[in-house]
Design an enzyme around this catalytic site. Structure first.
Site, PDB file in Angstrom:
ATOM      1  CD  GLU A 162      -2.583   1.343  -0.139  1.00 19.32           C
ATOM      2  OE1 GLU A 162      -3.370   0.545  -0.668  1.00 19.32           O
ATOM      3  OE2 GLU A 162      -2.448   2.266  -0.805  1.00 19.32           O
ATOM      4  CE  LYS A 222       5.147   0.891   1.554  1.00 15.88           C
ATOM      5  NZ  LYS A 222       4.286   2.037   1.292  1.00 15.88           N
ATOM      6  CB  CYS A 278       5.781   4.310   6.525  1.00 13.06           C
ATOM      7  SG  CYS A 278       4.336   3.489   6.957  1.00 13.06           S
TER       8      CYS A 278
END
Ligand code: NAD
Ligand code: UDX
Length: 464
Positions: A162, A222, A278
């Site tokens: 995502e 990612k 993150c």
């Protein structure tokens, strides 16, 4: 393959918004979001959508129109696994706090629990989608757990990282730059699984924006995307320091380099350092992976991004101390903004926490105001740093519900988050109620310096 129901394990910042958009864009599919955290699920089910556990512009209206129609929130993980054709895993993968890889590797225990539960409860073949950000080759471990689960059913594992950013999650989900699907495109079952997931996205995403890759490329991409984005922030932050000693202005430098189409204009805002759940976690994980493949130069290169980020936070706090005549003891310093960026109630790894901690160590009296982060969360954040007792934190740090009260009698105000409302405050009123000289430390370079200087403020702006 016809998909009738999907579920997502993990109702957090990714699972909640992502599945809400799936439900909205795929009205014929039933979407279930499950979590072990009963409190969080109760909040997702609260009739008053202003009480959803996550603040994200545009989210509450989507939840209002889909919830209990084709979007459901529940704690029944077993039932969701059994009913669903596709199972998304969107649980947290924080930095490991114990054992081998402490403070570096991603802690995969929650992902492993999900894999074991799917193996235990599945009553038909399933497609499992890694939505969480995971180290490269995690799919191998999930597959191994499932193959050893004694389940009679077969499982196809896909990676579908995502890329949403908080604060703009709904727009990012509705109009993604790309959707990445990693899977085993050499086998028939792999191809079918990839197509099934692709079909879901095709309800609203153009086919040319959906990229299929092998699963390891997808997992690694990612981590690399986040590392590159964070690297840009650290790069411009190093230049902010250079600007401050050369009379260059980092905003002008950012604009000048960003107009080069090879560089691009986004992600060049100097700041007090990046925060969020993150960037740091994923770079530490990248560094750990590079080291574990015996690539020390690669590891050291990326480690510098974190090193500069910590430096930028410390530098900002030290600037406040030095401008306040080298002592902040017993001085009221107001931090405007606690969230790691605007338009979110998330404060994970926010630079505010570290700047506040540094100033509290110097015995400053910290006041803070944030439009969306709760008092409870702010105290939990500062307690988690473990620098002093909970009682001391509550004595030295005060959380205000009104920004003007937060700034009253302060010696200095620091802008920590780029909330739009900070630009619109009555700065004359704030100045009049402050101790003099009244300082502003604009860590986001959002305020109009000329106006504030005219009022009488002494101003430091990052990179100026
Ligand atoms: P989060 O902490 O907000 O949510 C995770 C949820 O998973 C929690 O509510 C937790 O209770 C639940 N959970 C954990 N184990 C469970 C289990 N066994 N069964 C059921 N529920 C369980 O985390 P998040 O911010 O949504 O991030 C999730 C993943 O997505 C992470 O890997 C993160 O790196 C990645 N990611 C996050 C963002 C972001 O902006 N936050 C963006 C992209 C990717
Ligand atoms: C990031 C990635 O952008 C997203 O693609 C991924 O899925 C999750 O991680 P997020 O952490 O939610 O998203 O927000 P982001 O907009 O990337 O900001 C991260 C931090 O960098 C914030 O603290 C922000 O203030 C800071 N930042 C960002 C800067 O300091 N300067 C910039 O120019 C951009």
């Amino acid at each position: 393959m016809i998909v009738k129901q999907i579920c997502c394990i993990g109702a957090g910042y990714v699972g909640g918004p992502t599945m809400s958009v799936f439900a909205d864009k795929c009205p014929d599919i039933k979407v279930k979001v499950v979590d072990v955290n009963t409190n969080r699920i109760e909040q997702w089910n609260d009739e008053d959508v202003s009480k959803l556990p996550i603040y994200e512009p545009g989210l509450s209206s989507i939840v209002s129109r889909t919830r209990n129609k084709n979007l459901f929130f529940s704690t029944d993980v077993k039932k969701a696994i059994q009913e669903s054709d596709i199972i998304f895993i969107s649980v947290n993968t924080p930095t490991k706090q114990y054992g081998v890889g402490k403070d570096m590797a991603a802690d995969l225990k929650y992902v492993e629990i999900c894999a074991r539960e799917i193996g235990k409860y599945a009553n038909s073949d399933k497609i499992i989608v890694e939505k969480s950000t995971l180290p490269v080759r995690t799919a191998e471990a999930i597959k191994d757990i499932l193959e050893n689960s004694q389940s009679e059913f077969s499982f196809e594992i896909l990676s579908n990282p995502e890329f949403l950013a908080e604060g703009t999650a709904i727009d990012d989900l509705i109009s993604p730059d790309r959707v990445l699907i990693g899977g085993d495109y050499h086998t028939e079952s792999g191809k079918k699984a990839i197509q099934a997931l692709k079909n879901l996205y095709l309800n609203w995403v153009d086919e040319d924006k959906i990229m299929v890759s092998n699963i390891w490329s997808s997992e690694l991409s990612k981590l690399v995307a986040n590392a590159f984005l964070a690297q840009r922030v650290s790069s411009i932050n190093t230049i902010s320091e250079l600007c401050e000693v050369t009379e260059a202005d980092v905003k002008e430098v950012s604009k000048a380099i960003g107009m080069d189409s090879r560089i691009g204009s986004k992600f060049l805002n100097a700041s007090i350092g990046f925060g969020g759940s993150c960037f740091q976690k994923d770079i530490l994980n990248l560094v750990y992976i590079a080291n574990s493949y015996n690539l020390p130069e690669v590891a050291e290169y990326w480690n510098q991004v974190i090193h500069i980020n910590n430096h930028q936070r410390r530098r900002f706090a030290n600037k406040i101390i030095s401008r306040l005549y080298n002592t902040v003891s017993d001085k009221k310093i107001t931090l405007l903004g606690w969230a790691f960026k605007k338009d979110t109630n998330d404060s994970r790894e926010s630079s505010s926490i570290y700047v506040a901690d540094h100033l509290l160590n110097e015995q400053a009296l910290i006041s803070t105001f944030d439009p969306k982060v709760s008092e409870e969360q702010i105290y939990a954040d500062i307690d988690a740093v473990n620098s002093r007792t909970e009682i001391e934190n509550r004595t030295l740090l005060t959380v205000y519900k009104d920004p003007y009260e937060a700034c009253k009698d302060a010696h200095a105000i620091a802008i920590m988050t780029e909330w739009e409302e900070f630009k619109l405050y009555d700065w004359q009123r704030i100045y009049d109620a402050m101790s003099k000289p009244a300082f502003i430390f604009d860590g986001r370079a959002i305020l109009n310096n000329e106006d504030l200087i005219r009022i009488g403020f002494k101003i430091y702006t990052i990179g100026k």
